[in-house]
Enzyme design. Sequence first.
Site, PDB file in Angstrom:
ATOM      1  N   VAL A  75     -33.502 -16.085  29.181  1.00 48.39           N
ATOM      2  CA  VAL A  75     -33.433 -15.087  29.598  1.00 48.39           C
ATOM      3  C   VAL A  75     -31.956 -14.370  28.651  1.00 48.39           C
ATOM      4  CG1 VAL A  75     -32.001 -13.811  31.769  1.00 48.39           C
ATOM      5  CG2 VAL A  75     -34.036 -15.273  32.079  1.00 48.39           C
ATOM      6  N   GLY A  76     -31.101 -15.446  28.511  1.00 46.33           N
ATOM      7  CA  GLY A  76     -29.949 -15.200  28.036  1.00 46.33           C
ATOM      8  C   GLY A  76     -30.157 -14.785  26.299  1.00 46.33           C
ATOM      9  N   ARG A 103     -34.059 -21.154  42.554  1.00 46.72           N
ATOM     10  CA  ARG A 103     -33.067 -21.972  43.287  1.00 46.72           C
ATOM     11  C   ARG A 103     -32.097 -20.945  43.725  1.00 46.72           C
ATOM     12  NH1 ARG A 103     -32.733 -25.823  38.423  1.00 46.72           N
ATOM     13  NH2 ARG A 103     -34.504 -27.247  38.610  1.00 46.72           N
ATOM     14  N   ASN A 119     -35.129 -20.289  33.641  1.00 44.03           N
ATOM     15  CA  ASN A 119     -35.458 -20.191  35.007  1.00 44.03           C
ATOM     16  C   ASN A 119     -34.642 -21.141  35.741  1.00 44.03           C
ATOM     17  OD1 ASN A 119     -37.379 -19.786  37.331  1.00 44.03           O
ATOM     18  ND2 ASN A 119     -37.969 -21.949  37.196  1.00 44.03           N
ATOM     19  N   GLY A 120     -34.073 -22.168  35.423  1.00 41.32           N
ATOM     20  CA  GLY A 120     -32.792 -23.012  35.713  1.00 41.32           C
ATOM     21  C   GLY A 120     -31.822 -22.257  35.000  1.00 41.32           C
ATOM     22  N   HIS A 160     -28.148 -29.417  31.683  1.00 40.90           N
ATOM     23  CA  HIS A 160     -28.094 -28.642  30.653  1.00 40.90           C
ATOM     24  C   HIS A 160     -27.262 -28.933  29.533  1.00 40.90           C
ATOM     25  CE1 HIS A 160     -29.794 -25.081  33.356  1.00 40.90           C
ATOM     26  NE2 HIS A 160     -30.714 -25.856  32.971  1.00 40.90           N
ATOM     27  N   GLU A 193     -32.779 -27.579  22.050  1.00 41.90           N
ATOM     28  CA  GLU A 193     -32.542 -28.853  22.642  1.00 41.90           C
ATOM     29  C   GLU A 193     -33.186 -30.272  22.026  1.00 41.90           C
ATOM     30  OE1 GLU A 193     -32.173 -28.940  27.091  1.00 41.90           O
ATOM     31  OE2 GLU A 193     -33.546 -26.878  26.716  1.00 41.90           O
ATOM     32  N   ASP A 219     -39.873 -13.596  37.370  1.00 38.44           N
ATOM     33  CA  ASP A 219     -39.767 -13.105  35.898  1.00 38.44           C
ATOM     34  C   ASP A 219     -38.839 -12.278  35.637  1.00 38.44           C
ATOM     35  OD1 ASP A 219     -40.854 -11.544  33.647  1.00 38.44           O
ATOM     36  OD2 ASP A 219     -41.399 -13.583  33.155  1.00 38.44           O
ATOM     37  N   MET A 220     -37.772 -12.369  34.687  1.00 41.69           N
ATOM     38  CA  MET A 220     -36.766 -11.282  34.359  1.00 41.69           C
ATOM     39  C   MET A 220     -37.342  -9.912  34.165  1.00 41.69           C
ATOM     40  SD  MET A 220     -33.751 -10.680  35.097  1.00 41.69           S
ATOM     41  CE  MET A 220     -32.817 -12.037  35.323  1.00 41.69           C
ATOM     42  N   HIS A 223     -26.352 -20.465  29.953  1.00 45.68           N
ATOM     43  CA  HIS A 223     -27.678 -21.292  29.939  1.00 45.68           C
ATOM     44  C   HIS A 223     -28.517 -20.356  30.849  1.00 45.68           C
ATOM     45  CE1 HIS A 223     -30.681 -24.282  28.581  1.00 45.68           C
ATOM     46  NE2 HIS A 223     -31.395 -23.682  29.864  1.00 45.68           N
ATOM     47  N   LEU A 224     -29.186 -19.286  30.411  1.00 40.15           N
ATOM     48  CA  LEU A 224     -30.087 -18.421  31.472  1.00 40.15           C
ATOM     49  C   LEU A 224     -31.481 -18.781  31.241  1.00 40.15           C
ATOM     50  CD1 LEU A 224     -27.702 -15.459  31.369  1.00 40.15           C
ATOM     51  CD2 LEU A 224     -27.356 -17.468  32.838  1.00 40.15           C
ATOM     52  N   ASN A 231     -39.787 -35.348  25.810  1.00 42.81           N
ATOM     53  CA  ASN A 231     -39.466 -34.949  27.081  1.00 42.81           C
ATOM     54  C   ASN A 231     -40.508 -35.255  28.217  1.00 42.81           C
ATOM     55  OD1 ASN A 231     -38.461 -33.442  29.364  1.00 42.81           O
ATOM     56  ND2 ASN A 231     -37.968 -31.587  28.011  1.00 42.81           N
ATOM     57  N   ARG A 275     -35.122 -37.552  26.326  1.00 45.92           N
ATOM     58  CA  ARG A 275     -34.443 -36.759  27.218  1.00 45.92           C
ATOM     59  C   ARG A 275     -34.351 -37.395  28.492  1.00 45.92           C
ATOM     60  NH1 ARG A 275     -35.754 -32.224  31.079  1.00 45.92           N
ATOM     61  NH2 ARG A 275     -33.717 -31.387  31.344  1.00 45.92           N
TER      62      ARG A 275
END
Length: 375
Positions: free
Chosen positions: A308-309, A218, A188-189, A156, A361, A259-260, A185-186, A8, A67
């Site tokens: 996050v998810g 974003r 930063n993006g 994603h 991934e 940051d969550m 898919h949670l 990647n 990737r």
Amino acid sequence: MRNVFVLNVGSSSIKYQLLDVEDGTVHGEGVVERIGLKGSGVADHARALEVVLEELPDVPIDAVGHRIVHGGTRFVQATVIDDAVEREIEALADLAPLHNPPGLAGIRAARAVLTDVPHVAVFDTAFHATISPAARDYAIDAEVAARTRIRRFGFHGTSIGYVSRIAAQLLGRERDPELRLVVLHLGNGASAAAVLGGRSLDTSMGMTPLEGLVMGTRSGDIDPAIPLYLAREHGYTFAELDELLNKKSGLLGLAGRSDMRELVNAANAGNERATHALDVYVHRLRHYIGAYAAELGGIDAVVFTAGVGENSSYVRRRAIAGLEFLGLSIDSERNNASSREPRYTSPDGSPAAVLVIPTNEELEIARETREAASR
């Protein structure tokens, strides 16, 4: 074919993993950063790859999976790389100028060194090649759209493809063409996808990763006239608009932090900006869950994944609260439990499941690499 070397590559970094695609064993992994930057000692991607190969254990490499973010309309599945494929990836650079060129540099460096094994490009956009034309096309002049390649592509894809497959296994519906999933898919993006029978039906990211959910920095969905207004009335340049919408918006723009965990702690301590940012974030999540329930004709499961998810019980709880009319509910004890395993967070007997599935991934890229190399 078992051992796949997954690369990647970013503009100044290479993240890598050598893994056994049969059992998921990771033989080696790491990251080389600051490539080409002053004082790094690593002049370019070719030298960085040499460093990586020197650090890998003595395990045979059977294939290399790369990737690549954008496959345009040409690449709708993982593809074995030859010189012609390289040229086509290069031609897509205008669609992903920050991602495809370094990915291509990684391909060229790896093909020059690892000459005796197949190299495969695995595209983030490929999983979404199946979205419906109604979801794919924007309502702009059709000739302009065709000439400039404006359409929804989605991103994603490797993550969403992976967790969709694991969700089907967890639900005991691996070959069910009617399985209806909403995948969130949670990180930063962030993006949402409607997945029917393992195929993408719709997704929230569009021609670029800027559209859709509120993200770390974003904006996600906004009135498309806002950039025009800022340019016309307030003198914003294209570069300033790009910076504003991609790097200074989202949770950072709303609350001054992205940051969550920090946001949830601040909101619990009474910080009004943090509370408002979380309200906007959750509102957008619920908007897409409802929209995709309509497209799918109902929901069999909502799947949370990525940083996050997977880790924020707060976000999962608030996103699902009040959606009992869709068959969705949360079991507090299950939701608050910490685990790295795929799991239910909904109560037993719920009409629809709420699942948390850690994404992988690299394993998905390795699996698709083996499939492409074996065709």
